[in-house]
Design an enzyme around this catalytic site. Structure first.
Site, short mmCIF file in Angstrom:
data_model
loop_
_atom_site.label_atom_id
_atom_site.label_comp_id
_atom_site.label_asym_id
_atom_site.label_seq_id
_atom_site.Cartn_x
_atom_site.Cartn_y
_atom_site.Cartn_z
N HIS A 102 -17.58 -1.44 14.39
CA HIS A 102 -18.00 -0.46 15.38
C HIS A 102 -19.01 -1.16 16.30
O HIS A 102 -19.72 -2.08 15.88
CB HIS A 102 -18.74 0.72 14.75
CG HIS A 102 -17.94 1.57 13.83
ND1 HIS A 102 -17.72 1.25 12.51
CD2 HIS A 102 -17.33 2.78 14.03
CE1 HIS A 102 -17.02 2.20 11.94
NE2 HIS A 102 -16.76 3.14 12.84
N ASP A 105 -22.45 -1.26 14.81
CA ASP A 105 -22.67 -2.19 13.70
C ASP A 105 -23.00 -3.57 14.22
O ASP A 105 -23.83 -4.29 13.68
CB ASP A 105 -21.40 -2.34 12.83
CG ASP A 105 -20.74 -1.04 12.51
OD1 ASP A 105 -21.47 -0.08 12.21
OD2 ASP A 105 -19.51 -0.99 12.56
N GLU A 233 -7.21 7.52 13.70
CA GLU A 233 -7.39 7.56 12.24
C GLU A 233 -7.50 9.01 11.77
O GLU A 233 -8.50 9.67 12.02
CB GLU A 233 -8.64 6.78 11.83
CG GLU A 233 -8.84 6.75 10.34
CD GLU A 233 -9.88 5.72 9.91
OE1 GLU A 233 -10.55 5.96 8.90
OE2 GLU A 233 -10.00 4.69 10.59
N GLU A 269 -6.14 5.98 6.35
CA GLU A 269 -7.07 5.65 5.27
C GLU A 269 -6.63 6.35 3.99
O GLU A 269 -6.30 7.54 4.00
CB GLU A 269 -8.50 6.07 5.62
CG GLU A 269 -9.47 5.75 4.49
CD GLU A 269 -10.92 6.03 4.83
OE1 GLU A 269 -11.60 6.67 4.01
OE2 GLU A 269 -11.37 5.62 5.92
N HIS A 272 -8.77 9.40 3.06
CA HIS A 272 -8.53 10.53 3.96
C HIS A 272 -7.22 11.23 3.61
O HIS A 272 -7.12 12.45 3.70
CB HIS A 272 -8.48 10.04 5.41
CG HIS A 272 -9.78 9.52 5.92
ND1 HIS A 272 -9.92 8.96 7.16
CD2 HIS A 272 -11.01 9.46 5.34
CE1 HIS A 272 -11.18 8.59 7.35
NE2 HIS A 272 -11.86 8.88 6.25
N ASP A 297 -6.55 1.60 6.38
CA ASP A 297 -7.88 1.42 5.79
C ASP A 297 -7.72 1.56 4.29
O ASP A 297 -7.47 2.66 3.77
CB ASP A 297 -8.87 2.47 6.32
CG ASP A 297 -9.57 2.01 7.58
OD1 ASP A 297 -9.19 0.96 8.12
OD2 ASP A 297 -10.48 2.72 8.05
N ASP A 308 -15.46 11.67 0.56
CA ASP A 308 -14.99 10.34 0.95
C ASP A 308 -15.87 9.27 0.31
O ASP A 308 -16.85 8.83 0.92
CB ASP A 308 -15.04 10.26 2.48
CG ASP A 308 -14.19 9.16 3.04
OD1 ASP A 308 -13.50 8.49 2.26
OD2 ASP A 308 -14.20 8.97 4.27
N ASP A 310 -15.00 6.12 -0.58
CA ASP A 310 -14.73 4.78 -0.04
C ASP A 310 -14.88 3.68 -1.09
O ASP A 310 -15.50 2.64 -0.82
CB ASP A 310 -15.67 4.48 1.14
CG ASP A 310 -15.31 5.27 2.38
OD1 ASP A 310 -14.14 5.62 2.53
OD2 ASP A 310 -16.22 5.55 3.19
N ASP A 340 -12.10 -0.64 4.14
CA ASP A 340 -13.14 0.31 4.54
C ASP A 340 -13.78 0.83 3.26
O ASP A 340 -13.56 1.96 2.84
CB ASP A 340 -12.51 1.43 5.35
CG ASP A 340 -13.54 2.38 5.92
OD1 ASP A 340 -14.75 2.14 5.74
OD2 ASP A 340 -13.15 3.38 6.54
#
Length: 452
Positions: A102, A105, A233, A269, A272, A297, A308, A310, A340
């Protein structure tokens, strides 16, 4: 450039019998599978945000990780350069081909938009130097249009057109950065493109705004000559009660409704998909079958948590079935598997970041071997073909060609000409077939190298 991961050497493939803790047991980048290198099939990437920009905090506590560039009081640009040094050290020691980021980031947010843009441009220049030095490439870039309080009510779907304009400017700069770095894709993640209550929401208005925003992104892509794919996404909820890009089918319907099919694909993802009440396999199969598949992802959720988490992927069965659909559809073009993923907050050692990624990469490698074996055996496809064979000829083909009406079919049934009987779907047999393939795929000898 100071070394950050001082206790970790470059990760190598050592095979399933190795005693080395940090080594690949299955992932051999040069192993040929179905005529292609394993690394080129999987196109694996490390995400910049969770790996280097997240301090290990959650809603109940502060950061736990050893990330010196996130310490208070550091000059933001110096900290960003230190973070980038550590990130590219990690990418090269791990041996991945790609990374993702991003804008927020990569570069610190300035006091003004102009300062933020300058910061991003400087860090993009530095990233380009690192990429040239290491050979690491950019799978995709994106913009963080969800964290700042101005985006509390969404970015493109915000009731305030000035927020829409600000998000457009931010996305434009992130697209420029992705283009400059040779990114293979650009992702649009609608982190808050949804609603928390219908009491203050006009859904049709917000959908029209989102469509206009995406159309502007498509137009800008063509204007600058960006040759990568644009990816949406899907996510069902969190942080909002309802997201407009709920799942692949919802995104597909949206693209159809606003004449954007062919311009945008999906970045799916795993976590998700499960939050939407689907299997990951389902979402991949839907995207492949409807021509909107782009990228992945790769992560997982915890079945006991409805949010979520991750976590790093570790289910060979889950990833094998998804990879089967990907290979069946021809494999990735611009996309790949981006991790991710987050470390757990108690995983405090710097080397833990390697352990998470090494295990995930071996999981995907093993899954690739299983999926390739299923494809080569062709038993799943044969079972599918047999089940739907009636639609390829005779009555089935005539129905699909529009040669029968309801009245025609009623007449055939009433005359006693049709008396269909149920036929087994054979689900258990096919599940056993998948399990047998899981057992044997990794122990099979590697494919011979391609002819010179």
């Amino acid at each position: 450039m100071a070394e950050f991961f001082t206790d970790v050497a470059p990760i190598r493939f050592e095979g399933p019998d190795t005693d080395t803790d940090l080594a690949f047991r299955v992932y051999d980048p040069d192993r040929v599978v179905l005529g292609q290198r394993m690394a080129d099939h999987l196109r694996m990437a490390v995400c910049y945000w969770h790996s280097f920009h997240w301090p290990g905090s959650d809603v109940f506590g502060g950061g736990t990780f050893d990330r010196p560039w996130l310490e208070a009081g550091r000059d933001p640009m110096d900290a960003a350069r230190m973070k980038m040094d550590a990130a590219f050290e990690f990418f090269t020691k791990l041996g991945v081909t790609f990374f993702c980021f991003h804008d927020a980031d990569l570069a610190p947010t300035g006091d003004t938009f102009a300062e933020s843009k300058r910061n991003l441009e400087e860090l993009v220049d530095l990233a380009g130097q690192h990429m040239e030095r290491t050979g690491v490439q950019l799978l995709w870039g994106t913009s963080n249009a969800f964290s700042h309080p101005r985006f509390a009510a969404g970015a493109s779907t915000n009731p305030d057109p000035e927020v829409f304009a600000y998000a457009a400017a931010q996305v434009k700069n992130a697209m420029d950065a992705t283009h400059r770095l040779g990114g293979a894709n650009y992702v649009l993640w609608g982190g808050r493109e949804g609603y928390e209550t219908l009491l203050n929401t006009r859904m049709r208005q917000e959908a029209d705004q989102l469509a206009r925003f995406l159309t502007m992104v498509v137009e800008y892509k063509h204007a600058i000559g960006f040759e990568g794919a644009l990816l949406i996404e899907p996510k069902p909820q969190e942080p909002t009660k309802h997201q407009y890009d709920y799942d692949c089918a919802t995104v597909h319907g949206f693209l159809e409704r606003y004449d954007l099919v062919g311009e945008l694909l999906v970045n799916i993802e795993v976590n998700h998909a499960t939050l939407a009440g689907h299997s990951f396999h389902h979402e991949v199969a839907y995207a492949v079958d409807h021509g909107i598949f782009g990228s992945i992802d790769a992560n997982r959720g915890d079945p006991q948590n409805g949010w979520d988490t991750d976590q790093f992927p570790n289910s060979v069965e889950e990833m094998s079935l998804a990879l089967y659909e990907i290979l069946r559809g021809g494999g990735f073009t611009t996309g790949g598997f981006n991790f991710d993923t987050k470390l757990r907050r108690q995983s405090l050692d710097r080397a833990d970041l390697f352990h998470g990624h090494v295990g995930a990469m071996d999981t995907l490698a093993q899954s690739l071997l299983v999926a390739a074996s299923l494809l080569e055996d062709a038993e799943l496809e044969a079972a599918r073909d047999a089940r739907y064979a009636g639609w390829g000829e005779g009555l089935g083909a005539q129905i699909l060609d529009g040669k029968h009406s309801l009245a025609d079919l009623e007449e055939q049934v009433a005359s006693g000409g049709l008396d269909p009987q149920p036929v087994s779907g054979g689900q258990e047999r096919l599940e056993n077939l998948v399990n047998r393939t899981l057992w044997r795929a990794v122990s099979a000898p590697p494919d011979p190298p391609p002819a010179a």
